[in-house]
Design a protein around this motif. Structure first.
Motif, PDB file in Angstrom:
ATOM      1  N   GLU A 255      -7.490   8.243  -6.926  1.00  0.00           N
ATOM      2  CA  GLU A 255      -6.174   8.894  -6.055  1.00  0.00           C
ATOM      3  C   GLU A 255      -5.912   9.240  -4.985  1.00  0.00           C
ATOM      4  O   GLU A 255      -5.784   8.713  -3.605  1.00  0.00           O
ATOM      5  CB  GLU A 255      -5.687  10.361  -6.324  1.00  0.00           C
ATOM      6  CG  GLU A 255      -4.135  11.167  -5.956  1.00  0.00           C
ATOM      7  CD  GLU A 255      -4.200  12.023  -6.738  1.00  0.00           C
ATOM      8  OE1 GLU A 255      -3.565  13.097  -6.468  1.00  0.00           O
ATOM      9  OE2 GLU A 255      -4.169  12.703  -7.103  1.00  0.00           O
ATOM     10  N   TRP A 256      -7.414   9.587  -4.339  1.00  0.00           N
ATOM     11  CA  TRP A 256      -8.115   9.601  -3.221  1.00  0.00           C
ATOM     12  C   TRP A 256      -8.346   8.228  -2.390  1.00  0.00           C
ATOM     13  O   TRP A 256      -8.066   8.131  -1.127  1.00  0.00           O
ATOM     14  CB  TRP A 256      -9.372   9.482  -2.959  1.00  0.00           C
ATOM     15  CG  TRP A 256     -11.087  10.269  -1.609  1.00  0.00           C
ATOM     16  CD1 TRP A 256     -10.386  11.369  -1.611  1.00  0.00           C
ATOM     17  CD2 TRP A 256     -10.834   9.321  -1.697  1.00  0.00           C
ATOM     18  NE1 TRP A 256     -11.341  11.960  -0.134  1.00  0.00           N
ATOM     19  CE2 TRP A 256     -11.789  10.235  -0.148  1.00  0.00           C
ATOM     20  CE3 TRP A 256     -10.853   8.211  -1.261  1.00  0.00           C
ATOM     21  CZ2 TRP A 256     -12.183   9.864   0.687  1.00  0.00           C
ATOM     22  CZ3 TRP A 256     -11.865   7.795   0.039  1.00  0.00           C
ATOM     23  CH2 TRP A 256     -12.424   8.720   0.955  1.00  0.00           C
ATOM     24  N   LEU A 257      -8.508   6.602  -2.947  1.00  0.00           N
ATOM     25  CA  LEU A 257      -9.285   5.657  -2.556  1.00  0.00           C
ATOM     26  C   LEU A 257      -7.233   5.301  -2.236  1.00  0.00           C
ATOM     27  O   LEU A 257      -7.545   4.361  -1.173  1.00  0.00           O
ATOM     28  CB  LEU A 257      -9.905   4.687  -3.941  1.00  0.00           C
ATOM     29  CG  LEU A 257     -11.126   5.340  -3.456  1.00  0.00           C
ATOM     30  CD1 LEU A 257     -12.132   4.511  -5.210  1.00  0.00           C
ATOM     31  CD2 LEU A 257     -11.865   5.069  -2.609  1.00  0.00           C
ATOM     32  N   SER A 258      -6.646   5.683  -3.665  1.00  0.00           N
ATOM     33  CA  SER A 258      -5.855   4.714  -3.397  1.00  0.00           C
ATOM     34  C   SER A 258      -4.622   5.479  -2.129  1.00  0.00           C
ATOM     35  O   SER A 258      -4.198   4.511  -0.990  1.00  0.00           O
ATOM     36  CB  SER A 258      -4.289   4.615  -4.375  1.00  0.00           C
ATOM     37  OG  SER A 258      -4.580   6.470  -4.560  1.00  0.00           O
ATOM     38  N   LYS A 259      -4.482   6.401  -1.448  1.00  0.00           N
ATOM     39  CA  LYS A 259      -4.396   7.560  -0.080  1.00  0.00           C
ATOM     40  C   LYS A 259      -4.947   6.384   0.966  1.00  0.00           C
ATOM     41  O   LYS A 259      -4.085   6.645   1.990  1.00  0.00           O
ATOM     42  CB  LYS A 259      -4.392   9.053  -0.806  1.00  0.00           C
ATOM     43  CG  LYS A 259      -3.562   9.735   0.923  1.00  0.00           C
ATOM     44  CD  LYS A 259      -4.165  11.257   0.453  1.00  0.00           C
ATOM     45  CE  LYS A 259      -3.335  11.992   1.300  1.00  0.00           C
ATOM     46  NZ  LYS A 259      -3.633  13.428   1.202  1.00  0.00           N
ATOM     47  N   ALA A 260      -5.770   6.262   0.508  1.00  0.00           N
ATOM     48  CA  ALA A 260      -7.175   6.127   1.531  1.00  0.00           C
ATOM     49  C   ALA A 260      -6.832   5.340   2.773  1.00  0.00           C
ATOM     50  O   ALA A 260      -6.186   4.383   3.324  1.00  0.00           O
ATOM     51  CB  ALA A 260      -8.314   6.442   1.655  1.00  0.00           C
ATOM     52  N   TYR A 261      -6.300   3.880   0.629  1.00  0.00           N
ATOM     53  CA  TYR A 261      -5.898   2.413   1.384  1.00  0.00           C
ATOM     54  C   TYR A 261      -4.762   2.482   1.451  1.00  0.00           C
ATOM     55  O   TYR A 261      -4.074   1.843   2.856  1.00  0.00           O
ATOM     56  CB  TYR A 261      -6.211   1.950   0.055  1.00  0.00           C
ATOM     57  CG  TYR A 261      -5.416   0.409   0.397  1.00  0.00           C
ATOM     58  CD1 TYR A 261      -6.570  -0.606   0.380  1.00  0.00           C
ATOM     59  CD2 TYR A 261      -4.188  -0.140   0.206  1.00  0.00           C
ATOM     60  CE1 TYR A 261      -5.883  -1.744   0.869  1.00  0.00           C
ATOM     61  CE2 TYR A 261      -4.151  -1.580   0.310  1.00  0.00           C
ATOM     62  CZ  TYR A 261      -4.542  -2.858   0.344  1.00  0.00           C
ATOM     63  OH  TYR A 261      -4.603  -3.419   0.674  1.00  0.00           O
ATOM     64  N   ILE A 463      -4.709  -0.044  -8.869  1.00  0.00           N
ATOM     65  CA  ILE A 463      -4.407   1.163  -8.498  1.00  0.00           C
ATOM     66  C   ILE A 463      -4.834   1.612  -6.943  1.00  0.00           C
ATOM     67  O   ILE A 463      -4.121   1.902  -5.965  1.00  0.00           O
ATOM     68  CB  ILE A 463      -5.422   2.454  -8.821  1.00  0.00           C
ATOM     69  CG1 ILE A 463      -5.211   1.773 -11.009  1.00  0.00           C
ATOM     70  CG2 ILE A 463      -4.648   3.788  -8.707  1.00  0.00           C
ATOM     71  CD1 ILE A 463      -3.297   2.827 -10.991  1.00  0.00           C
ATOM     72  N   ILE A 464      -5.656   1.274  -6.473  1.00  0.00           N
ATOM     73  CA  ILE A 464      -6.112   1.195  -4.744  1.00  0.00           C
ATOM     74  C   ILE A 464      -5.095   0.816  -4.967  1.00  0.00           C
ATOM     75  O   ILE A 464      -4.711   1.120  -3.004  1.00  0.00           O
ATOM     76  CB  ILE A 464      -7.703   1.178  -5.132  1.00  0.00           C
ATOM     77  CG1 ILE A 464      -8.459   2.164  -5.667  1.00  0.00           C
ATOM     78  CG2 ILE A 464      -7.929   0.705  -3.408  1.00  0.00           C
ATOM     79  CD1 ILE A 464     -10.086   1.176  -5.950  1.00  0.00           C
ATOM     80  N   LEU A 465      -4.958  -0.550  -4.290  1.00  0.00           N
ATOM     81  CA  LEU A 465      -4.037  -1.135  -4.291  1.00  0.00           C
ATOM     82  C   LEU A 465      -2.068  -0.977  -3.968  1.00  0.00           C
ATOM     83  O   LEU A 465      -1.484  -1.325  -2.610  1.00  0.00           O
ATOM     84  CB  LEU A 465      -4.106  -2.805  -3.799  1.00  0.00           C
ATOM     85  CG  LEU A 465      -5.048  -3.397  -3.415  1.00  0.00           C
ATOM     86  CD1 LEU A 465      -5.451  -5.169  -3.724  1.00  0.00           C
ATOM     87  CD2 LEU A 465      -6.333  -3.814  -2.749  1.00  0.00           C
TER      88      LEU A 465
END
Length: 504
Positions: A255-261, A463-465
Motif C-alpha cells: 500500500e505504501w509503495l503503490s501510493k508512492a508510485y 499492485i505497485i504500478l
C-alpha cells in the motif's frame, strides 16, 4: 520438473561416487604434500572483478607463494559466468584443491556433501586462529543440513549491508529531520520530489530511485523489510518460519509503495530500470535516496561534490527500528576429498595466512609504498596497483581477513565520512536482525520455488504500478495460503530450521 530434478540428482550421485572412489585411491597414492620442502602445488578456482585477472607472473601471487611455500595455479572466472563454471566443474569430478562455490546450498552441492565428496572442516577450524576469528554468523550460516561446515566462508561483514541512504544536504535545504519511520520517510520523499530540494528552480528530482526484479523486490526490499521486520521471504513467529507474503505487514508495504508510485515519489520505470540507470540518476543529482551498502553511498556523493560542495549522502541506521544483519559470507571455498588430510591441513594454513592482517593486506593492497600508501590508517592505492592488477577485487576475493568496518570505507573517502560510517555500523550492530532462513533446504523450493517467487513478484509489481488493487492482493493471499507447494515448502523449511537448531 521433479522428474528432471531426480534425473539430475541421480547423475550427480553417480559422479560423486566416482569422485569419492578417486579420492580414496588418490589419498592412498600420495599425500599431495612435497616431502623435500619444495613448494606445495595448489589449484584454486575463484572469480575476479578487475578488468583483467592476475596472471601467474603477478608480483603479489609470487609474493604469496614465497610467504606460504606454495605453487599457486589459479583459474580465474568472470562473475558473469561463474555459476555455470561451478556447475560444470562439479559435474566433471575434476575439482580444484580450493574451489569457490558461490551457491553453497544448491541441490548439486548438497548432494555431493551428503555423498562425502568434500572435507568436513568442522573439527579442524579451531586450530587456525584467523579463520576461527570469523564472525559466528559466517560459520553458522554456511553449515550444511547435518550442522557441519564443508567450506571456508568467503568472509563478509555482518553489518553495513545494503539499506537506505539519502541526501542529507537536501534534508537541510528543506529544514527536515532524518526520517526514522516509513511515515516520515514518505514525507521526505514527497518533499524531495515536489519541493525543489536542490534549489535549481526546476521540477527535475525524484525521491527514491530503484528497480524491482522478476522474482524479488530488488531495491525496494528495504522498504518492505521495514514493515515486515525481516529480510527475505521468511520470518520467525512463535518459533516457526512464516512466509511474509501471507502477513498483513506485506499488504501495508505494498500500500505504501503503490501510493508512492502513484504520487511519482519512486521510479516510474521501476519494472524495467537497470541498476546502471539508478546510479546515473544519483550521480547526476536527480535522485534523493537509494539502497546500497554503507560505503557505496560515497560513490554518488563523490560525483556530486564536483559540482556541489555541500552534497552529502547519508546511510540510515534503521527504518521503523529495523535494519538487516547480513549472513557474513559470499560463497565459500570447498576442499574435495581427492585431497589428502595432510594437504587439506596445509590448505587451511594457506587460507589462515590469507585471513591474517599481513596476508589480507598483501592480497588486497599489495606492497606498501609500491601499490599503496598509508595515512592515518587509510590505505590509498597507487597507479602501480592498477597496472600490476593488485586489488581486493582480485586476489582479495580469495584471501581476506575479517574486517568489521569493511563496508565503511572506499578509496578517496575523507576521514570524517569514514568515521561517520563506522559509527553508523556500530549503531546498526546494536539492533540488526538476521535472516533466519539463510541456508535452509527445501527440495520443493528447489523445484517449484523459482516459478512461485516469479508469480508472487509479478502480482506485487502490478499492485505497485496500480494495475491490480489491494483487494486483488487480498484474494491472491487467500489462494497462496492454500497453495500446496507453498505449504510443502513451509513444512520443509521449518523441519530444516528445527534440525539446524538441534545441531548447534
Amino acid at each position: 520438473m521433479r522428474k528432471k530434478m531426480g534425473a539430475k540428482l541421480g547423475l550427480v550421485s553417480i559422479m560423486v561416487l566416482s569422485l569419492v572412489t578417486a579420492a580414496c585411491s588418490s589419498q592412498n597414492a600420495a599425500s599431495g604434500v612435497p616431502e623435500d620442502g619444495k613448494p606445495m602445488p595448489v589449484s584454486i578456482m575463484s572469480m575476479y572483478f578487475t578488468p583483467e585477472p592476475p596472471g601467474a607472473d603477478n608480483v603479489i601471487v609470487q609474493e604469496i607463494e614465497k610467504k606460504t611455500n606454495t605453487d599457486l595455479n589459479i583459474t580465474w572466472v568472470s562473475p558473469n559466468s561463474y555459476g555455470d563454471k561451478v556447475n560444470v566443474t562439479l559435474a566433471s569430478g575434476d575439482i580444484p584443491d580450493l574451489m569457490l562455490v558461490d551457491e553453497p546450498f544448491s541441490a548439486q552441492v548438497r548432494t555431493m556433501v551428503q555423498q562425502g565428496a568434500f572435507w568436513d572442516l568442522t573439527p579442524y577450524i579451531q586450530d587456525y586462529a584467523n579463520l576461527a576469528n570469523f564472525p559466528a554468523e559466517s560459520w553458522i550460516n554456511t553449515k550444511q543440513a547435518d550442522g557441519n561446515n564443508y567450506g571456508i566462508p568467503r568472509v563478509r561483514p555482518v553489518e553495513g549491508g545494503a539499506f537506505l541512504f539519502l541526501r542529507k544536504d537536501w534534508l537541510d535545504n528543506l529544514n527536515m529531520e532524518v526520517p526514522e519511520t516509513t511515515d516520515e520517510l514518505y514525507e521526505v520523499l514527497k518533499a524531495f520530489t515536489k519541493d525543489d530540494p536542490d534549489g535549481n528552480g526546476q521540477d527535475d528530482t525524484i525521491g527514491l530511485t530503484g528497480l524491482v526484479n522478476q522474482n524479488n523486490m530488488g531495491s525496494y526490499w528495504a522498504i518492505v523489510s521495514a514493515f515486515t521486520q525481516t529480510t527475505g521471504d521468511w520470518k520467525e513467529v512463535d518459533g516457526k518460519l512464516v512466509n511474509v507474503n501471507l502477513m498483513p505487514e506485506m499488504r501495508d508495504a505494498l500500500e505504501w509503495l503503490s501510493k508512492a508510485y502513484a504520487e511519482g515519489l519512486i521510479s516510474e520505470d521501476l519494472a524495467v530500470l537497470k541498476e546502471s540507470q539508478t546510479k546515473d540518476q544519483l550521480n547526476a543529482g536527480r535522485a534523493g535516496a537509494a539502497v546500497n551498502t554503507v560505503e557505496a553511498a560515497w560513490e554518488p556523493m563523490e560525483a556530486n561534490l564536483k559540482s556541489n560542495p555541500d552534497a552529502d549522502f547519508l546511510p540510515l541506521v534503521s527504518m521503523n527500528g529495523y535494519v538487516n544483519k547480513d549472513g557474513g559470507f559470499f560463497g565459500m571455498f570447498m576442499i574435495p576429498k581427492t585431497v589428502s588430510e595432510e594437504k587439506m591441513k596445509k590448505l587451511l594454513e594457506l587460507m589462515d595466512y590469507g585471513a591474517s592482517e599481513e596476508g589480507g593486506t598483501l592480497a588486497g593492497y599489495g606492497l606498501k609504498d609500491v601499490h599503496y600508501t598509508e595515512e592515518n590508517g587509510i590505505k590509498m592505492t597507487t597507479e602501480k596497483a592498477k597496472t600490476d592488477i593488485v586489488a581486493q577485487q582480485a586476489l582479495g576475493q580469495i584471501f581476506m581477513p575479517y574486517d568489521k568496518y569493511l563496508r565503511a570505507y572506499r578509496a578517496g573517502m575523507p576521514m570524517d565520512i569514514y568515521e561517520r560510517n563506522m559509527k553508523i555500523i556500530d549503531e546498526r550492530e546494536a539492533i540488526s536482525i538476521p535472516d533466519k532462513a539463510i541456508g535452509l533446504y527445501s527440495e520443493t523450493n528447489i523445484s517449484v520455488g523459482p516459478e512461485l517467487a516469479k508469480n508472487i513478484q509479478d502480482m506485487k509489481t502490478k499492485i505497485i504500478l496500480g494495475k491490480q488493487s489491494l483487494s486483488d492482493w487480498d484474494n491472491y493471499v487467500e489462494k497462496l495460503k492454500n497453495d500446496s507447494d507453498l505449504q510443502k515448502i513451509t513444512d520443509e523449511l521449518n523441519q530444516a530450521y528445527t534440525d539446524r537448531q538441534a545441531a548447534q
